[in-house]
Design a protein around this motif. Structure first.
Motif, PDB file in Angstrom:
ATOM      1  N   TRP A  39       4.654   3.365  13.512  1.00  0.00           N
ATOM      2  CA  TRP A  39       4.401   4.025  14.906  1.00  0.00           C
ATOM      3  C   TRP A  39       5.461   3.465  15.828  1.00  0.00           C
ATOM      4  O   TRP A  39       5.931   4.080  16.575  1.00  0.00           O
ATOM      5  CB  TRP A  39       3.174   4.033  15.238  1.00  0.00           C
ATOM      6  CG  TRP A  39       2.724   4.082  16.664  1.00  0.00           C
ATOM      7  CD1 TRP A  39       2.457   3.081  17.397  1.00  0.00           C
ATOM      8  CD2 TRP A  39       2.342   5.245  17.190  1.00  0.00           C
ATOM      9  NE1 TRP A  39       1.972   3.725  18.701  1.00  0.00           N
ATOM     10  CE2 TRP A  39       1.903   4.920  18.701  1.00  0.00           C
ATOM     11  CE3 TRP A  39       2.398   6.488  16.930  1.00  0.00           C
ATOM     12  CZ2 TRP A  39       1.624   6.097  19.529  1.00  0.00           C
ATOM     13  CZ3 TRP A  39       2.179   7.583  17.629  1.00  0.00           C
ATOM     14  CH2 TRP A  39       1.835   7.194  19.152  1.00  0.00           C
ATOM     15  N   GLN A  40       5.518   2.049  15.581  1.00  0.00           N
ATOM     16  CA  GLN A  40       6.369   1.210  16.780  1.00  0.00           C
ATOM     17  C   GLN A  40       7.677   1.725  16.623  1.00  0.00           C
ATOM     18  O   GLN A  40       8.599   1.958  17.612  1.00  0.00           O
ATOM     19  CB  GLN A  40       6.154  -0.152  16.671  1.00  0.00           C
ATOM     20  CG  GLN A  40       4.724  -0.622  17.292  1.00  0.00           C
ATOM     21  CD  GLN A  40       4.768  -2.027  16.966  1.00  0.00           C
ATOM     22  OE1 GLN A  40       5.403  -2.862  16.702  1.00  0.00           O
ATOM     23  NE2 GLN A  40       3.101  -2.454  16.884  1.00  0.00           N
ATOM     24  N   GLU A  41       8.218   1.703  15.279  1.00  0.00           N
ATOM     25  CA  GLU A  41       9.814   1.986  14.971  1.00  0.00           C
ATOM     26  C   GLU A  41       9.928   3.416  15.459  1.00  0.00           C
ATOM     27  O   GLU A  41      11.074   3.758  15.882  1.00  0.00           O
ATOM     28  CB  GLU A  41      10.106   1.813  13.628  1.00  0.00           C
ATOM     29  CG  GLU A  41      10.160   0.163  13.239  1.00  0.00           C
ATOM     30  CD  GLU A  41      10.611   0.207  11.921  1.00  0.00           C
ATOM     31  OE1 GLU A  41      11.021   1.120  11.266  1.00  0.00           O
ATOM     32  OE2 GLU A  41      10.937  -0.934  11.275  1.00  0.00           O
ATOM     33  N   GLY A  61      13.455   5.840  22.238  1.00  0.00           N
ATOM     34  CA  GLY A  61      13.841   5.382  23.628  1.00  0.00           C
ATOM     35  C   GLY A  61      12.508   4.653  24.431  1.00  0.00           C
ATOM     36  O   GLY A  61      12.770   4.491  25.377  1.00  0.00           O
ATOM     37  N   PHE A  62      11.530   4.330  23.245  1.00  0.00           N
ATOM     38  CA  PHE A  62      10.516   3.775  24.229  1.00  0.00           C
ATOM     39  C   PHE A  62      10.081   2.292  23.571  1.00  0.00           C
ATOM     40  O   PHE A  62       9.075   2.186  23.420  1.00  0.00           O
ATOM     41  CB  PHE A  62       9.385   4.673  24.043  1.00  0.00           C
ATOM     42  CG  PHE A  62       9.518   5.871  24.542  1.00  0.00           C
ATOM     43  CD1 PHE A  62       9.376   6.406  25.751  1.00  0.00           C
ATOM     44  CD2 PHE A  62       9.781   7.007  23.608  1.00  0.00           C
ATOM     45  CE1 PHE A  62       9.911   7.388  26.462  1.00  0.00           C
ATOM     46  CE2 PHE A  62       9.893   8.322  23.927  1.00  0.00           C
ATOM     47  CZ  PHE A  62       9.955   8.683  25.290  1.00  0.00           C
ATOM     48  N   SER A 116       0.702  -1.297  -0.082  1.00  0.00           N
ATOM     49  CA  SER A 116       0.041  -0.041  -0.131  1.00  0.00           C
ATOM     50  C   SER A 116       0.788   1.154   0.039  1.00  0.00           C
ATOM     51  O   SER A 116       0.532   2.349  -0.564  1.00  0.00           O
ATOM     52  CB  SER A 116      -0.797   0.064   1.208  1.00  0.00           C
ATOM     53  OG  SER A 116      -0.068   0.041   2.326  1.00  0.00           O
ATOM     54  N   ALA A 117       1.928   1.219   0.689  1.00  0.00           N
ATOM     55  CA  ALA A 117       2.707   2.443   0.675  1.00  0.00           C
ATOM     56  C   ALA A 117       4.239   1.972   1.156  1.00  0.00           C
ATOM     57  O   ALA A 117       4.488   1.073   1.759  1.00  0.00           O
ATOM     58  CB  ALA A 117       2.359   3.325   1.680  1.00  0.00           C
ATOM     59  N   GLN A 118       5.339   3.008   0.674  1.00  0.00           N
ATOM     60  CA  GLN A 118       6.555   2.591   1.037  1.00  0.00           C
ATOM     61  C   GLN A 118       6.683   2.862   2.310  1.00  0.00           C
ATOM     62  O   GLN A 118       6.426   4.036   2.965  1.00  0.00           O
ATOM     63  CB  GLN A 118       7.448   3.521  -0.051  1.00  0.00           C
ATOM     64  CG  GLN A 118       8.925   3.301   0.198  1.00  0.00           C
ATOM     65  CD  GLN A 118       9.904   4.107  -0.428  1.00  0.00           C
ATOM     66  OE1 GLN A 118       9.282   4.906  -1.283  1.00  0.00           O
ATOM     67  NE2 GLN A 118      11.267   3.740  -0.401  1.00  0.00           N
ATOM     68  N   LEU A 119       7.729   2.207   3.141  1.00  0.00           N
ATOM     69  CA  LEU A 119       8.122   2.199   4.443  1.00  0.00           C
ATOM     70  C   LEU A 119       9.039   3.211   4.485  1.00  0.00           C
ATOM     71  O   LEU A 119      10.025   2.862   3.992  1.00  0.00           O
ATOM     72  CB  LEU A 119       8.254   0.919   5.182  1.00  0.00           C
ATOM     73  CG  LEU A 119       8.595   0.928   6.590  1.00  0.00           C
ATOM     74  CD1 LEU A 119       7.393   1.174   7.688  1.00  0.00           C
ATOM     75  CD2 LEU A 119       9.344  -0.474   7.131  1.00  0.00           C
ATOM     76  N   ILE A 120       8.814   4.479   5.095  1.00  0.00           N
ATOM     77  CA  ILE A 120       9.818   5.642   5.465  1.00  0.00           C
ATOM     78  C   ILE A 120      10.828   5.261   6.445  1.00  0.00           C
ATOM     79  O   ILE A 120      11.760   6.132   6.733  1.00  0.00           O
ATOM     80  CB  ILE A 120       9.438   6.826   4.859  1.00  0.00           C
ATOM     81  CG1 ILE A 120       8.445   7.252   5.966  1.00  0.00           C
ATOM     82  CG2 ILE A 120       8.618   6.748   3.632  1.00  0.00           C
ATOM     83  CD1 ILE A 120       8.099   8.736   5.780  1.00  0.00           C
ATOM     84  N   ALA A 121      10.327   4.678   7.593  1.00  0.00           N
ATOM     85  CA  ALA A 121      10.738   4.346   8.686  1.00  0.00           C
ATOM     86  C   ALA A 121      11.285   5.718   9.472  1.00  0.00           C
ATOM     87  O   ALA A 121      12.439   6.025   9.541  1.00  0.00           O
ATOM     88  CB  ALA A 121      11.932   3.429   8.715  1.00  0.00           C
ATOM     89  N   LEU A 122      10.664   6.528   9.827  1.00  0.00           N
ATOM     90  CA  LEU A 122      10.920   7.635  10.716  1.00  0.00           C
ATOM     91  C   LEU A 122      11.468   7.366  11.975  1.00  0.00           C
ATOM     92  O   LEU A 122      10.994   6.290  12.642  1.00  0.00           O
ATOM     93  CB  LEU A 122       9.522   8.467  10.974  1.00  0.00           C
ATOM     94  CG  LEU A 122       8.871   9.121   9.814  1.00  0.00           C
ATOM     95  CD1 LEU A 122       7.394   9.694  10.571  1.00  0.00           C
ATOM     96  CD2 LEU A 122       9.695  10.399   9.291  1.00  0.00           C
TER      97      LEU A 122
END
Length: 255
Positions: free
Chosen positions: A224-226, A232-233, A35-41
């Protein structure tokens, strides 16, 4: 620009904060998305998980009382602001007058939250009370800056969690300061919440980036998790994001 006392000091500190921007790095080893490219903020890698607590989470954040009722669960209360955010400048930038403070709350029936906003210059204060879902999880508490807030105006925010109204010593209180930092070029071209989060991350605005990501936490759980993990969470990254909060009342407080 605001001409209030303390402006020059906070403007200088803001410059230090923005000199330490978030990083956006490609994801390695991730499952490709259709669906979308993962950009991993990602928050800068120097801020790897170090078992942060409410008292250490973020420059200028301090826990001033109690909270014993929120320490009995497997995961304790945690304010979601990184420990090195803004290089210990003592305040937290936000580009929006309608901002949010995110925190993990363990399951606790009958929990009430109070968010107090105070102008340290004019001494004006207001307080909003909310009921919190008993299931716990990651919740956001709204912080509404005044309509007449100007660039570099700063405000003290106090979050109080009340487990028992008859036992104030058991309440948990966290204090922090937010600095209104409007952008010359807001993300008008952002075509998705993910792009909006990337824009704010590039500007070094954790509160705004996290809020944009929270809107799609269920649709983009890996992003969200990354993002939380890189801040630090890691221990709290898989906690559910819950709808919160139902406002009980809001009022101006006497100086």
């Amino acid at each position: 620009m605001s001409n209030r006392p303390g402006k020059l000091l906070f403007a200088g500190l803001m410059g230090l904060a923005l000199a330490f921007p978030f990083g956006i790095s490609p994801s390695h080893g991730s499952t490709p998305k259709s669906s979308a490219q993962l950009i991993a903020l990602k928050f800068p890698q120097a801020n790897s998980d170090r078992g942060q607590t409410a008292t250490s989470g973020g420059g200028g954040v301090r826990q001033t009382s109690g909270g014993s009722c929120l320490t009995k669960a497997k995961l304790p209360f945690q304010l979601l602001i990184p420990g090195d955010y803004n290089q210990g400048s003592g305040f937290h930038n936000t580009a929006s007058k309608e901002t949010f403070i995110y925190a993990y709350l363990p399951p606790q029936p009958g929990l009430t939250a109070q968010v107090q906003l105070a102008d340290p210059i004019t001494k004006e204060q207001n307080q909003t009370t909310f009921t919190v879902p008993k299931e716990g999880g990651i919740v956001r508490f709204p912080v509404s800056l005044p309509d007449n807030a100007m660039e570099d105006d700063f405000y003290n925010v106090t979050l109080t969690l009340i487990c028992d109204a008859n036992n104030t010593q058991d309440n948990l209180t966290v204090e922090l300061t937010v600095n209104y930092t409007p952008l010359d070029q807001p993300p008008t071209n952002a075509d998705s919440s993910l792009a909006e989060a990337a824009f704010y991350a590039e500007q070094g605005l954790w509160l705004d980036a996290l809020n944009a990501l929270a809107a799609i936490a269920k649709e983009e759980p890996q992003e969200w998790q990354e993002f939380l993990e890189s801040g630090g969470f890691a221990a709290w990254a898989e906690a559910p994001v819950v709808e919160c909060c139902q406002m009980v009342n809001t009022s101006a407080l006497a100086n």
